[in-house]
Design an enzyme around this catalytic site. Structure first.
Site, PDB file in Angstrom:
ATOM      1  N   SER A 141     -41.665 -35.915 -38.877  1.00  0.00           N
ATOM      2  CA  SER A 141     -41.260 -37.020 -37.989  1.00  0.00           C
ATOM      3  C   SER A 141     -42.283 -38.141 -38.105  1.00  0.00           C
ATOM      4  O   SER A 141     -43.471 -37.876 -38.343  1.00  0.00           O
ATOM      5  CB  SER A 141     -41.223 -36.509 -36.544  1.00  0.00           C
ATOM      6  OG  SER A 141     -41.118 -37.594 -35.650  1.00  0.00           O
ATOM      7  N   TYR A 154     -44.291 -32.904 -28.474  1.00  0.00           N
ATOM      8  CA  TYR A 154     -43.480 -33.062 -29.696  1.00  0.00           C
ATOM      9  C   TYR A 154     -44.347 -33.693 -30.796  1.00  0.00           C
ATOM     10  O   TYR A 154     -44.392 -33.199 -31.928  1.00  0.00           O
ATOM     11  CB  TYR A 154     -42.257 -33.919 -29.386  1.00  0.00           C
ATOM     12  CG  TYR A 154     -41.345 -34.150 -30.568  1.00  0.00           C
ATOM     13  CD1 TYR A 154     -40.385 -33.211 -30.923  1.00  0.00           C
ATOM     14  CD2 TYR A 154     -41.454 -35.304 -31.346  1.00  0.00           C
ATOM     15  CE1 TYR A 154     -39.546 -33.413 -32.017  1.00  0.00           C
ATOM     16  CE2 TYR A 154     -40.633 -35.521 -32.433  1.00  0.00           C
ATOM     17  CZ  TYR A 154     -39.674 -34.575 -32.764  1.00  0.00           C
ATOM     18  OH  TYR A 154     -38.860 -34.789 -33.860  1.00  0.00           O
TER      19      TYR A 154
HETATM   20  N1  LIG Z   1     -33.094 -37.174 -34.299  1.00  0.00           N
HETATM   21  C1  LIG Z   1     -34.247 -37.821 -34.414  1.00  0.00           C
HETATM   22  O1  LIG Z   1     -34.421 -38.947 -33.892  1.00  0.00           O
HETATM   23  C2  LIG Z   1     -35.374 -37.223 -35.229  1.00  0.00           C
HETATM   24  C3  LIG Z   1     -36.441 -38.062 -35.592  1.00  0.00           C
HETATM   25  C4  LIG Z   1     -37.485 -37.528 -36.319  1.00  0.00           C
HETATM   26  C5  LIG Z   1     -37.475 -36.206 -36.710  1.00  0.00           C
HETATM   27  N2  LIG Z   1     -36.434 -35.406 -36.356  1.00  0.00           N
HETATM   28  C6  LIG Z   1     -36.494 -33.998 -36.772  1.00  0.00           C
HETATM   29  O2  LIG Z   1     -35.356 -33.705 -37.560  1.00  0.00           O
HETATM   30  C7  LIG Z   1     -35.014 -32.334 -37.411  1.00  0.00           C
HETATM   31  C8  LIG Z   1     -33.537 -32.203 -37.040  1.00  0.00           C
HETATM   32  O3  LIG Z   1     -33.322 -32.872 -35.804  1.00  0.00           O
HETATM   33  P1  LIG Z   1     -31.876 -33.333 -35.314  1.00  0.00           P
HETATM   34  O4  LIG Z   1     -32.047 -34.675 -34.734  1.00  0.00           O
HETATM   35  O5  LIG Z   1     -30.873 -33.119 -36.359  1.00  0.00           O
HETATM   36  O6  LIG Z   1     -31.678 -32.312 -34.112  1.00  0.00           O
HETATM   37  P2  LIG Z   1     -30.326 -31.684 -33.493  1.00  0.00           P
HETATM   38  O7  LIG Z   1     -30.708 -31.292 -32.115  1.00  0.00           O
HETATM   39  O8  LIG Z   1     -29.175 -32.584 -33.723  1.00  0.00           O
HETATM   40  O9  LIG Z   1     -30.100 -30.368 -34.394  1.00  0.00           O
HETATM   41  C9  LIG Z   1     -31.092 -29.373 -34.444  1.00  0.00           C
HETATM   42  C10 LIG Z   1     -30.479 -28.077 -34.912  1.00  0.00           C
HETATM   43  O10 LIG Z   1     -31.533 -27.088 -34.915  1.00  0.00           O
HETATM   44  C11 LIG Z   1     -31.038 -25.915 -34.308  1.00  0.00           C
HETATM   45  N3  LIG Z   1     -32.152 -25.141 -33.732  1.00  0.00           N
HETATM   46  C12 LIG Z   1     -32.810 -25.369 -32.568  1.00  0.00           C
HETATM   47  N4  LIG Z   1     -33.735 -24.428 -32.374  1.00  0.00           N
HETATM   48  C13 LIG Z   1     -33.673 -23.591 -33.440  1.00  0.00           C
HETATM   49  C14 LIG Z   1     -34.369 -22.418 -33.810  1.00  0.00           C
HETATM   50  N5  LIG Z   1     -35.323 -21.878 -33.029  1.00  0.00           N
HETATM   51  N6  LIG Z   1     -34.059 -21.821 -34.991  1.00  0.00           N
HETATM   52  C15 LIG Z   1     -33.081 -22.332 -35.770  1.00  0.00           C
HETATM   53  N7  LIG Z   1     -32.365 -23.411 -35.461  1.00  0.00           N
HETATM   54  C16 LIG Z   1     -32.672 -24.047 -34.307  1.00  0.00           C
HETATM   55  C17 LIG Z   1     -30.044 -26.379 -33.263  1.00  0.00           C
HETATM   56  O11 LIG Z   1     -29.126 -25.349 -32.916  1.00  0.00           O
HETATM   57  C18 LIG Z   1     -29.387 -27.557 -33.973  1.00  0.00           C
HETATM   58  O12 LIG Z   1     -28.264 -27.154 -34.719  1.00  0.00           O
HETATM   59  C19 LIG Z   1     -35.961 -31.772 -36.341  1.00  0.00           C
HETATM   60  O13 LIG Z   1     -37.047 -31.121 -36.958  1.00  0.00           O
HETATM   61  C20 LIG Z   1     -36.436 -33.017 -35.615  1.00  0.00           C
HETATM   62  O14 LIG Z   1     -37.693 -32.822 -35.009  1.00  0.00           O
HETATM   63  C21 LIG Z   1     -35.373 -35.881 -35.631  1.00  0.00           C
END
Ligand SMILES: NC(=O)c1ccc[n+]([C@@H]2O[C@H](COP(=O)([O-])OP(=O)(O)OC[C@H]3O[C@@H](n4cnc5c(N)ncnc54)[C@H](O)[C@@H]3O)[C@@H](O)[C@H]2O)c1
Length: 276
Positions: A141, A154
């Protein structure tokens, strides 16, 4: 060892039922890869994989579980013969400022984002080294560079993940594995919707957000090009990476960004009276 073309990769993606992980799985299949989608949400991940055809399969995996990792690798090996690329994407957040979150929320974030990902990297190191090749892509991130209000634990989990990632990559520099870390900015997924509901996360709305498909493009491109580190947006991301090193500067700049985020969040929120 034969060099595999981009079309022949077997990719294991975590957190693939939703958001960025689902977009990565979809694009990877579209580009000819075979994908083992994994997620803690079994029903959702089976359904997601079912929509992607015969080049996709699903396995339940809570990334905090070492036994779960063994089962997921075994499932991929049984269906597709091997795992060439691991995309460690699963992550969570609990919104709120530090003093308002319960200790279990702080622990949850670290256990999933940092310890869960470390568990996966350790599982992959062993199996990929034994097979003589492999590529570990960690989804981190932009918060790994920036101390952001509303995101303390986070940010800490992602700072920690970046330090871990690069340390392991250096340890393994003479081995057969490749390492890439990718830093998405605000991305329009369920996580961002969760942040929209809480004004303490207003900073997430200070800059433009991206579609998950855009992040997926960078990730799937990285399977072929193997960059060391990718930031978003390419230029502003580099500036943010440097700015985060200076906490005094951050204390001046971030309240202004937070105020802008609050204004933009207010505009993005649904307004029932005018939206009808
Ligand atoms: N959305 C954003 O703005 C953003 C920005 C920077 C980084 N990220 C990172 O990108 C990645 C994906 O985020 P996203 O936005 O798609 O999130 P999201 O919440 O849309 O999806 C996350 C997925 O991970 C699964 N999950 C949660 N806990 C879990 C576990 N213990 N084991 C296995 N699966 C698990 C959930 O069921 C879900 O399907 C994450 O690592 C997040 O930190 C997201």
């Amino acid at each position: 060892m034969a060099v595999r073309s981009e079309r022949e990769q077997v990719v294991l993606v975590t957190g693939a039922a939703n958001g960025i992980g689902a977009a990565i799985a979809e694009l990877a299949v579209a580009r000819g890869h075979r994908v083992m989608l994994t997620d803690v949400d079994e029903v959702a991940v089976v359904s997601r994989a079912g929509s992607l055809g015969s080049r996709a399969a699903a396995c339940v995996l809570d990334i905090r579980s070492p036994e779960g990792w063994t089962r997921a690798f075994e499932a991929a090996e049984a269906d597709f013969g091997r795992v060439d690329v691991l995309v460690n994407n699963a992550g969570i957040t609990h919104t709120g400022v530090t003093r308002d979150l319960r200790s279990r929320h702080h622990r949850d974030i670290v256990e999933v984002n940092l310890l869960g990902t470390i568990t996966g990297v350790c599982a992959a190191l062993e199996r990929m080294t034994a097979q003589g090749h492999g590529h570990i892509i960690n989804i981190c991130s932009m918060t790994s560079f920036l101390p952001l209000p509303g995101y303390a634990t986070y940010c800490a989990s992602k700072y920690g993940l970046r330090a871990f990632h690069h340390s392991v990559a250096i340890e393994e520099r003479d081995g057969p594995l490749d390492f890439t870390i990718i830093h998405p900015p605000s991305t329009r997924t369920g996580m961002l919707e969760q942040e929209m509901a809480d004004p303490s996360c207003a900073i997430a709305f200070a800059e433009k957000s991206y579609a998950p498909q855009r992040i997926a493009q960078a990730v799937v491109d990285a399977i072929a090009t193997k960059p060391v580190e990718v930031v978003f947006p390419p230029l502003a991301g580099r500036v943010q990476r440097i700015a985060g090193v200076f906490p005094r500067l951050m204390r001046r700049v971030l309240p202004l960004a937070e105020a802008r985020g609050l204004r933009r969040r207010e505009r993005l929120l649904p307004h029932p009276a005018t939206d009808r």
